[in-house]
Design an enzyme around this catalytic site. Structure first.
Site, PDB file in Angstrom:
ATOM      1  N   ASP A 238      43.884  49.772  38.833  1.00 62.76           N
ATOM      2  CA  ASP A 238      43.089  48.926  38.011  1.00 62.76           C
ATOM      3  C   ASP A 238      43.781  48.205  37.123  1.00 62.76           C
ATOM      4  OD1 ASP A 238      40.083  48.210  37.514  1.00 62.76           O
ATOM      5  OD2 ASP A 238      40.998  48.485  35.800  1.00 62.76           O
ATOM      6  N   ASN A 246      41.210  36.791  32.501  1.00 59.92           N
ATOM      7  CA  ASN A 246      40.301  35.599  33.107  1.00 59.92           C
ATOM      8  C   ASN A 246      40.103  34.673  32.219  1.00 59.92           C
ATOM      9  OD1 ASN A 246      41.103  35.879  36.209  1.00 59.92           O
ATOM     10  ND2 ASN A 246      39.106  37.459  36.105  1.00 59.92           N
ATOM     11  N   ASP A 255      43.898  35.467  39.637  1.00 58.90           N
ATOM     12  CA  ASP A 255      44.267  35.677  40.953  1.00 58.90           C
ATOM     13  C   ASP A 255      45.821  35.738  41.462  1.00 58.90           C
ATOM     14  OD1 ASP A 255      41.620  35.191  41.575  1.00 58.90           O
ATOM     15  OD2 ASP A 255      41.738  33.366  42.040  1.00 58.90           O
ATOM     16  N   GLU A 282      39.342  43.942  40.755  1.00 62.44           N
ATOM     17  CA  GLU A 282      40.844  44.084  40.344  1.00 62.44           C
ATOM     18  C   GLU A 282      41.365  45.256  40.580  1.00 62.44           C
ATOM     19  OE1 GLU A 282      38.388  45.215  36.592  1.00 62.44           O
ATOM     20  OE2 GLU A 282      38.303  43.725  38.342  1.00 62.44           O
TER      21      GLU A 282
END
Length: 373
Positions: A238, A246, A255, A282
């Site tokens: 993770d 983000n 991304d 993620e």
């Protein structure tokens, strides 16, 4: 009982009857060959196998010394594949690819016309494949506007390819063209279906396996390891503080970080049987067949350190100025009362513990007995 003049004329003598029987025999042979050629499109697993069956069929039914099918490339400039059968050995002085500027077969491909060589010794383009051959007949294999290649027939008699015999082979070549076209269509459909299947098992963002592929593979490996009594390991990875990443840098940068993590995880894999998949959001999952807890932990620590070394900027992280990961690990031998969910649950609990203890770390979990909280 007397027959009429017309009836006597129609029946003819022994020569006429022999001619009619010969014609009927040729038609029967042609019908049999055409039917068998058509059947080959459904029998062979590959195009090469289909073609081999066809030339075997021709030499089995007809007294030709050599029968071969030579296929062209997509551009139609080179012969790239040949299959043959016959009573004589075929030994050409050069291999593939073979430019169509060369040989009588190339002349057939260049002109698109059948080539009858009644005397091979006097044809300037003839390329000898066997010293016993005296005549050759080469036909274009064309389906609609596409020239697939040529059908090459060789005989030890100079007068073998009569008008009737050539007409028979003309019909056979047309049938072969349809068969090759069908075989290629089938192959293209199989390739397209395989590509669609691969796409359905791939994650669009990272290019690695997706959750569907992971679930399917986990079920297969679980069954296999249950039978072999070997340990199966899972790493759940993770990205730490991904939402703040983000928010601070934008989703495009997030991304890109996921793609880099997927690429890094894939390049670290030393065995073909290890699966790297995007588990969700993620999170990535690494499924390690035949791996115990020690090996799984070692791989997890190596991955964590490599992510740190990559030093992808993370200005909103409370852990470090760069992207880090937390990893939950579990390795277990599948048991008869357990399901693959037990492995996922244990790795997930370990991942939760890694994040609770400050992130950027590896925690190894243990599977809980069925029914345990």
């Amino acid at each position: 009982m007397r027959r009429s003049t017309a009836e006597r004329h129609d029946s003819g003598g022994p020569a006429a009857r022999g001619h009619r029987q010969g014609v009927r025999g040729e038609r029967a042979t042609l019908t049999e060959i055409l039917a068998e050629v058509s059947a080959q499109a459904l029998q062979g697993e590959t195009l090469e196998e289909v073609l081999q069956r066809i030339v075997d069929c021709i030499t089995r039914h007809l007294p030709v010394a050599i029968a071969s099918i030579i296929l062209l490339d997509e551009e139609g400039t080179h012969f790239v594949q040949e299959v043959w059968a016959g009573k004589l050995e075929l030994d050409l002085p050069f291999g593939m690819p073979w430019p169509i500027e060369r040989g009588a077969a190339g002349r057939c491909a260049r002109t698109g016309e059948a080539q009858l060589i009644a005397d091979v010794e006097h044809d300037p383009d003839y390329v000898p494949g066997n010293a016993h051959v005296r005549s050759e007949y080469i036909l274009p294999i064309r389906h609609r506007s596409r020239l697939h290649g040529v059908l090459n027939l060789e005989a030890t008699q100079a007068d073998f390819f009569t008008l009737e015999v050539r007409a028979m082979f003309d019909a056979v070549a047309s049938q072969i063209a349809g068969t090759i076209h069908l075989a290629r269509v089938v192959r293209e459909l199989e390739l397209a279906n395989r590509k669609l299947e691969q796409l359905s098992m791939s994650d669009g963002l990272t290019g690695i396996a997706n959750r569907r592929c992971f679930d399917q593979r986990l079920g297969e490996e679980w069954t296999r390891h249950l039978r072999d009594r070997r340990p199966l390991a899972l790493l759940l990875v993770d990205v730490d503080c991904f939402k703040p990443l983000n928010d601070a840098c934008g989703h495009l940068y997030g991304d890109e970080c996921l793609r880099e993590l997927a690429r890094l995880s894939s390049t670290m894999i030393e065995r073909d049987d290890v699966l790297v998949a995007r588990y969700g959001g993620e999170e990535l999952a690494l499924l390690l067949p035949r791996s115990d807890q020690r090996e799984a932990r070692r791989r997890a620590e190596h991955l964590r350190r490599r992510v740190e070394k990559l030093a992808l900027a993370h200005p909103a992280s409370a852990i470090a100025p760069h992207v880090t990961v937390s990893i939950g690990v579990c390795a277990m031998r599948p048991g008869g009362t357990q399901s693959p969910d037990a492995l996922i649950d244990a790795a997930d609990r370990a991942l939760y513990a890694a994040k609770a203890r400050g992130r950027n770390r590896v925690v190894v979990g243990r599977a809980h007995p069925p029914g345990a909280p």
